[in-house]
Design an enzyme around this catalytic site. Structure first.
Site: not given
Ligand code: IVH
Length: 687
Positions: A307, A128, A45, A130
């Site tokens: 996804k 992954d 550091d 949430k």
């Molecule tokens: S992918 C088209 N991955 O959860 C949306 N979203 O409740 C693709 N979120 O608005 C998003 N963790 O902002 C994705 N691992 C993750 C996430 C994530 C949290 C959020 C995202 C979304 C919200 C929905």
């Protein structure tokens, strides 16, 4: 124009300086990445700080060398006036939810039908966790971070670029020689659980707002107008998808898995334990795995996101009005369980506040056994109509603090009576008193044993003298025996006296006595003031009082109107300080402290010493009539690292205006330069 030239001097930059700044910028950025993103630092550091300060100094001398991704831009230390709103180029959708394997299968069935006839796809899914934080979009133009926005309502969000620059895991420049022309990176800003607990502990010690959960703490920190506060909060950004993007030919990813690798290569953290699942059953077991390991993740998560892996298939499927058809949130059941409310106990705190505490049949909530939970105050119990004997819902708010949601009315036996709050202190039986406009009831009897116990405990706690070893069970015995009636009585304890207590051994007794003696020698005035436990006086205010009054005699005589002139002392604090020092029992306490030799005197501080460098490298200009002399104001600005310039130009960071500002103000406004009033300027310096 002429003014412009005078300010910057237009000395030619020596080539070695230019090269050194380029080197430092890249090197500091690399070490920042190694430390914060890869968790694999290569230098100490101290060395890092030395490099950083060298860059700050060079950029001060040669402002034109400061690059738009300079690590010094992370310093924060500015005050914003508001957060402007802006539309997203591409809408930020939310996600549909499924709560079980059954519901996931239904979702997949719909997905198959929607894709029917459009060619083959492998049913691979990238999964992954949430993350439960704040969705944010970072905009990179030619690889450089130019803007950051909150999700807002999905259509438009608030611009939070400056706060995001203070987050070390957000790259200011993508780690790529040939970055995409435009890249909107979406992800979540979270506060790790350990950082959240540390923040709340610090907030509590300073009598400041306690955050309900990490998400609220992250949101509050990101939307801070005071960037030095934003910077002090430990936030982490994790990237999981894109908004708009313009890739160089042939460089776009084909699958979500590839995209996540690209994001990592660009220098982003991505959600931990992301995985490619080949087929529906792997998705289900992945979700099950994440759920059962939920507690082990460093940040709060509330499910996982599934996804479609092939980006071409994602594009084909597209979006409904609300959410993508190619992704879904596989949510976990909330951490909420029901249990029996066996009793409601009333605890008396250090300041005499009566707090009702629910005593529960022990129950596991998200892997933690909960047997007690605060019910906050009388109003809360009334509002929720919670009765002893009820079955109640228990929830871990933000997965940390257990909370009673309310009774399960279907299960209420009809003989249960509404809870009646006591009108006497449960410990000393004195009548309790409710201050007008406040929810708390308090015992006003200063010799109430409960208040004595709490104030002695506070005195030795971390917020006070910080004497380890003085646990609750010892203090309780000492207070009960009558030997310790006020904190000062601790200071005269001897080893033989301590040995009379149950289970006290020679070693511990000697250690405690030594620790107390040490405290008498070492404790600073600000620590002692904080230890006294004056209502509304936390460590921060204690420091202000110590700096100003320098010893307890002078503080004890301070008048309310003088107290009110100090920083962070409002009417409530002033009144409470006055009240404390006009209470005879407390004056007795002071006399005892003095006699025991715990009487620190604070040295006067040199003016401007320790001024934090909030304006490091910033150009500043004063105009109009100020309340203090121009030269004093300039000295204060320079002490905070500012460079005083003589005219308004695009290069000016701050114009500070007094009365009758004149043409400089108009010119600065036309150029969009930050304008501060004198008051705001001193607030920025923390004065
Ligand atoms: S992918 C088209 N991955 O959860 C949306 N979203 O409740 C693709 N979120 O608005 C998003 N963790 O902002 C994705 N691992 C993750 C996430 C994530 C949290 C959020 C995202 C979304 C919200 C929905």
């Amino acid at each position: 124009m002429a003014e412009d030239q005078r300010e910057t001097g237009k000395r030619p930059v020596p080539e070695d300086v230019r090269e050194r700044v380029r080197f430092l910028t890249a090197e500091i950025d690399r070490h920042n990445y190694l430390y914060h993103t890869l968790d694999a630092p290569e230098i100490s550091d101290t060395l890092f700080d030395a490099l950083y300060h060298e860059l700050v100094t060079l950029e001060e001398q040669w402002p034109e060398l400061r690059s738009p991704w300079s690590p010094t831009l992370r310093a924060g230390g500015r005050l914003l006036e508001a957060l402007p709103k802006k539309a997203h180029r591409v809408k930020m959708y939310s996600l549909d939810n499924v709560f079980s394997a059954r519901e996931w299968e239904d979702f997949l069935e719909k997905l198959r039908r929607a894709y029917e006839g459009q060619g083959p796809w492998n049913e691979y899914f990238y999964c992954d966790p949430k993350l439960d934080g704040l969705a944010v979009e970072l905009i990179y133009e030619q690889g450089v971070l130019t803007e950051a926005m909150t999700r807002g309502d999905g259509e438009s969000g608030e611009v939070i670029t400056e706060a995001c620059r203070t987050i070390p895991t957000i790259p200011l420049k993508l780690r790529d020689e040939q970055p995409p022309e435009l890249l909107e990176v979406r992800g979540e800003v979270v506060m790790f659980k350990k950082d959240f607990l540390a923040l709340n502990a610090a907030q509590k010690a300073q009598n400041k707002k306690i955050f309900a959960n990490p998400r609220n703490a992250a949101a509050g920190s990101l939307r801070q107008l005071d960037l030095s506060v934003a910077r002090s909060r430990k936030l982490t950004f994790l990237a999981y998808s894109l908004g708009a993007s313009l890739w160089r030919p042939g460089t776009a990813s084909r699958t979500h898995t590839e995209l996540m690798q690209r994001l990592a290569d660009f220098g982003f953290l991505t959600p931990p334990n992301g995985r490619l699942c080949k087929g529906s059953s792997e998705v289900v077991s992945y979700a099950e795995w994440v759920r059962s390991n939920r507690e082990d993740f460093p940040m709060e998560i509330d499910g996982c996101v599934v996804k479609v892996d092939e980006l071409a298939v994602q594009r084909q499927l597209g979006f409904t009005a609300r959410a993508p058809r190619f992704a879904v949130a596989f949510k976990f059941p909330p951490l909420k369980v029901s249990t029996l409310l066996k009793n409601i106990e009333i605890q008396v705190g250090r300041t005499g506040v009566l707090t009702p505490v629910a005593v529960l049949e022990p129950v596991a909530v998200g892997g933690v056994i909960v047997s007690r939970a605060t019910l906050h105050n009388e109003d809360e119990i009334k509002a929720k109509d919670i009765r002893i004997g009820d079955t109640v819902w228990v929830q871990r708010a933000g997965d940390v603090i257990p909370e009673i949601v309310g009774p399960v009315l279907e299960k209420r036996r009809n003989d249960l009576q509404p809870f009646v709050f006591p009108d006497k202190c449960p410990v000393c039986a004195s009548p309790v008193y409710r201050e007008p406009g406040q929810a708390a009831l308090r015992c006003e009897n200063l010799s109430c044993p409960a208040i004595r116990l709490r104030s002695v405990l506070h005195f030795v706690s971390k917020a006070g003298l910080d004497i380890p070893g003085f646990g609750e069970k010892w203090v309780e015995q000492l207070v009960q025996s009558g030997r310790v009636a006020c904190p000062a009585d601790l200071l005269t304890l001897t080893v033989p006296e301590l040995l009379q207590f149950k289970r006290m051994g020679e070693t511990l007794a000697a250690k405690l006595v030594a620790a107390l003696a040490e405290a008498c020698r070492q404790t600073s005035l600000e620590r002692l003031i904080s230890a006294l436990g004056i209502r509304h006086v936390g460590t921060e205010t204690a420091r202000t009082l110590a700096e100003h009054y320098q010893d307890l005699d002078r503080l004890a005589k301070a008048r309310e109107e003088d107290l009110l002139t100090l920083r962070d002392v409002g009417p409530e604090v002033a009144l409470s300080v006055r009240h404390f020092f006009s209470t005879p029992a407390n004056l007795e306490l002071l006399a005892k402290l003095k006699e025991a030799g715990l009487w620190p005197v604070q040295k006067a501080k040199a003016l401007h010493a320790e001024q934090s460098q909030v304006l490091a490298g910033k150009t500043v200009l004063f105009t109009g009539t100020l309340a203090i002399s121009r030269s004093e104001a300039q000295k204060a600005a320079e002490a905070a690292g500012a460079i005083i310039v003589s005219g308004v130009s695009k290069k000016l960071d701050y114009l500070i205006v007094g009365e009758k500002p004149g043409s400089k103000l108009a010119k600065a406004e036309a150029l969009g330069i930050a304008v501060l009033t004198e008051e705001e300027f001193f607030a920025l310096l923390g004065k």
